[in-house]
Design a protein around this motif. Sequence first.
Motif, short mmCIF file in Angstrom:
data_model
loop_
_atom_site.label_atom_id
_atom_site.label_comp_id
_atom_site.label_asym_id
_atom_site.label_seq_id
_atom_site.Cartn_x
_atom_site.Cartn_y
_atom_site.Cartn_z
N GLY A 63 2.46 71.21 -18.90
CA GLY A 63 3.73 71.19 -18.16
C GLY A 63 3.61 70.86 -16.69
O GLY A 63 4.55 71.14 -15.93
N LYS A 64 2.52 70.24 -16.27
CA LYS A 64 2.34 69.93 -14.84
C LYS A 64 3.40 68.92 -14.37
O LYS A 64 4.09 69.15 -13.37
N THR A 65 3.49 67.81 -15.09
CA THR A 65 4.45 66.77 -14.69
C THR A 65 5.89 67.27 -14.81
O THR A 65 6.72 67.04 -13.93
N ALA A 89 1.52 69.14 0.73
CA ALA A 89 0.78 68.52 -0.37
C ALA A 89 0.45 69.59 -1.41
O ALA A 89 -0.06 70.66 -1.08
N VAL A 90 0.75 69.29 -2.66
CA VAL A 90 0.59 70.26 -3.76
C VAL A 90 -0.27 69.62 -4.84
O VAL A 90 -0.06 68.46 -5.21
N LEU A 91 -1.22 70.38 -5.35
CA LEU A 91 -2.05 69.92 -6.47
C LEU A 91 -1.77 70.81 -7.68
O LEU A 91 -1.91 72.03 -7.62
N LEU A 92 -1.37 70.19 -8.78
CA LEU A 92 -1.19 70.89 -10.06
C LEU A 92 -2.31 70.42 -10.98
O LEU A 92 -2.38 69.22 -11.29
N TYR A 93 -3.17 71.34 -11.40
CA TYR A 93 -4.31 70.92 -12.21
C TYR A 93 -4.48 71.84 -13.41
O TYR A 93 -3.99 72.96 -13.43
N GLY A 94 -5.15 71.31 -14.42
CA GLY A 94 -5.40 72.12 -15.60
C GLY A 94 -5.35 71.29 -16.87
O GLY A 94 -5.32 70.05 -16.84
N ALA A 95 -5.33 71.97 -17.99
CA ALA A 95 -5.41 71.32 -19.29
C ALA A 95 -4.21 70.41 -19.52
O ALA A 95 -3.12 70.67 -19.02
N PRO A 96 -4.39 69.32 -20.28
CA PRO A 96 -3.28 68.41 -20.56
C PRO A 96 -2.22 69.07 -21.42
O PRO A 96 -2.51 69.96 -22.22
N GLU A 138 -1.40 62.17 -12.85
CA GLU A 138 -2.74 61.91 -13.40
C GLU A 138 -3.62 61.22 -12.36
O GLU A 138 -4.13 60.11 -12.57
N ALA A 139 -3.79 61.90 -11.25
CA ALA A 139 -4.49 61.32 -10.10
C ALA A 139 -6.00 61.57 -10.13
O ALA A 139 -6.65 61.52 -9.08
N THR A 187 -0.97 65.51 -9.80
CA THR A 187 -1.36 66.24 -11.02
C THR A 187 -2.68 65.67 -11.52
O THR A 187 -2.93 64.46 -11.40
N THR A 188 -3.51 66.53 -12.08
CA THR A 188 -4.79 66.09 -12.62
C THR A 188 -5.22 67.03 -13.74
O THR A 188 -4.92 68.23 -13.72
N ASN A 189 -5.92 66.45 -14.70
CA ASN A 189 -6.47 67.26 -15.79
C ASN A 189 -7.87 67.75 -15.46
O ASN A 189 -8.38 68.67 -16.08
#
Length: 722
Positions: free
Chosen positions: A513-515, A503-510, A577-578, A618-620
């Motif tokens: 390039g997360k998606t 399980a990987v979480l990519l987070y940060g400002a919109p 965008e979870a 991914t989440t902002n």
Amino acid sequence: MVQHNKDTILGKIIYLTETLEGSKLEEDALNTTNKELTEICEYLETDEISAIFFSVIFVLQNQRSNSVSLHDIAEFLDYSFLHILEYRKNISILEENGLIEMKDRRNVSSHPENNGYNICGTVINNVIDNEAIMKLEKGEDTTERILGEIQELQNYYMEDDLNFYEYNRQLLVMEKNYENNSVIANAVKSFPQDPDSRGLLYFFCNTLINGEEPKEPKLKYTYYETYAYSLINPSKRNLRKKKLSMQRDDVLLKNNFIKAVYINTDDYARGRKAFLKTFRLTENGIKKLFGSEAKFYLEEKNKETDLDKTIAALSMISDIYESPNLVKSNKCSLIKKEEEEHQEIAFFKNIFNAVKKADYRYFLYDCVNDFLNGSGSNLCRTLNDLYGHDDRYFSELCLFLDEKHPFITQGYLEIEKNDVVEQTCIIVGDKIIDLLYGNNADLYKKNSTAKNVILPEKMKEKTLFYSEEVQKQIDMLTESFNQKNLEAMQSRLEQKALPKGIAVLLYGAPGTGKTETVYQLAKKTNRKIMHVDIAESKSMWFGESEKRIKRIFSDYIRLCKECKRHKENTPILLFNEADALISKRKDVDFGNCAQTENAIQNILLEELEKLEGILIATTNLCENMDGAFERRFLFKIKYEKPGLAARTNIWLSKMPELENHYAESLARLFDFSGGEIDNIVRKCQMNEIIKGVQPSYDELVEMCNTERLESRQNHRMGFCCS
């Protein structure tokens, strides 16, 4: 008076009939025509009476342009009709030699008094042209010819041209005439006092030879009923039909002469696919009836596979299950009997061992039969067919609607809900499809290349720019996602009793390039992506959201299995965008909405624990993330807005025609994310299409100034008072 040329056969026939008309076949008239009659006999190769009958039929047919009966012949000769009947065998001789044919079958029997006869056109032409009639050798009494004659008789009876007693008498005559034929002899020997059974056997012998029923079957409810039933004595028909179709204890079934079969059709009746309900000779029946000729009919095509047997048995069971004329106890006893008869078939053996409740098995059989007929099962109607509307009906209905029924939880069936309960449907799950089709099951399962599954070849390769820290983590992920490395890592984790899913979480400002990172990871490691739209998983109906989340994971598991079967790399489950799914849980005092969201999060946490594949979210917003989720993610990568060097590289990669110092200037003036730079590039492309030239640096700066809402001049709306 016109003189006839008596040198031609036509002239001789005309002279003969003119002389014999009204003569009562008296001796004087016969003596007068003796020479011509002899020559006609030689021409036709028949006896005198047959030659006279042929000549009369020839003349009357050409005068009237219609068929000629024995009554017509008697009237023409002014002869006693009863005496004419004595010579019916002469009519048979003409028929057997192909000189005449029976046309009018108003009262069909071998040679009825009012049947009409015609002379064939080629024979008439031979007579007129004074040519010899081509003689054909009489066909042998082969089994197929004899059975074809019986089929013709049965067709006349089924078309109501014969009553049952006349049909039965003629059948007995045929059996006597062809008693030396093996099929006739064996049928009579097996059922000497049962002409109904023999008639049915002849019918099914013809279906074997012809490959189909001799007549179009009768449509009844949702199936076509075999016409063979109408061959049974009317006084015994209903009882015997029941023994054949429902009780399955008819003498022909018990002695293994025939077996019940259901054949799919392309028609629909009462909204359901119609099928042909009939019978076929068993291998044993073919051998017993055809004897030494059986080898010609025991072809490979007649040997059924286990799947053929399963489909036929399920059709028979479903016919009983859906019968409106049987009470539950009768249904269950009859289905049990069918089930016991097919216990050697793998499908029934597996279901019997796995599902202990008999009525559950019967319900399942009907659902599987509906699937085989190309449709889902209406939940309410299928339950009602078994339980009526008693308490059991409602308790089972609740279990299905709450998705707590064992068939749902164990993967045998799936439910397709509708706001109107009566329109809720049940479809078979993968477990049933595996039992039915084995190695070919994939052909019948849901297509995983649906709109939410993205194939690696459909993803465009792009160059992404990261900070040094993020790049290190992305490189590690890329190495980890190499399929060999992934399998080795999962095997090691499993040995140590640790969760094997990644399980990987990519987070940060919109816009950072997360998606796109997920797409590029999938592209490089050749993986499918199952993309989940979080908005679609939230339903306005209480309780539906939880079920949709569960379905997402069951669909992902199905996709993983499919990829494994096809030796493809493990797919990625992407929750884009979870934010709403992984935020801190709410106080239940906030109402049903809070309870639903908490329930969804609990399901997600549980699924993360059981995860065996790859999930990337991914989440902002990560500040509001629930602590329980933080522990479930193995990799957590923070994305920040690109620095000056990264922004410069992004400008140059998106707009290669841009000079380096301009790219650096734009990067310095505007701290844009990659997504925001993409917007500027799109505007430039539009500008070039409209104006035909690339925008200048000053125009680029102007576009950048208008990119962010907060950079624009604020305007007050409404009325202003001075």
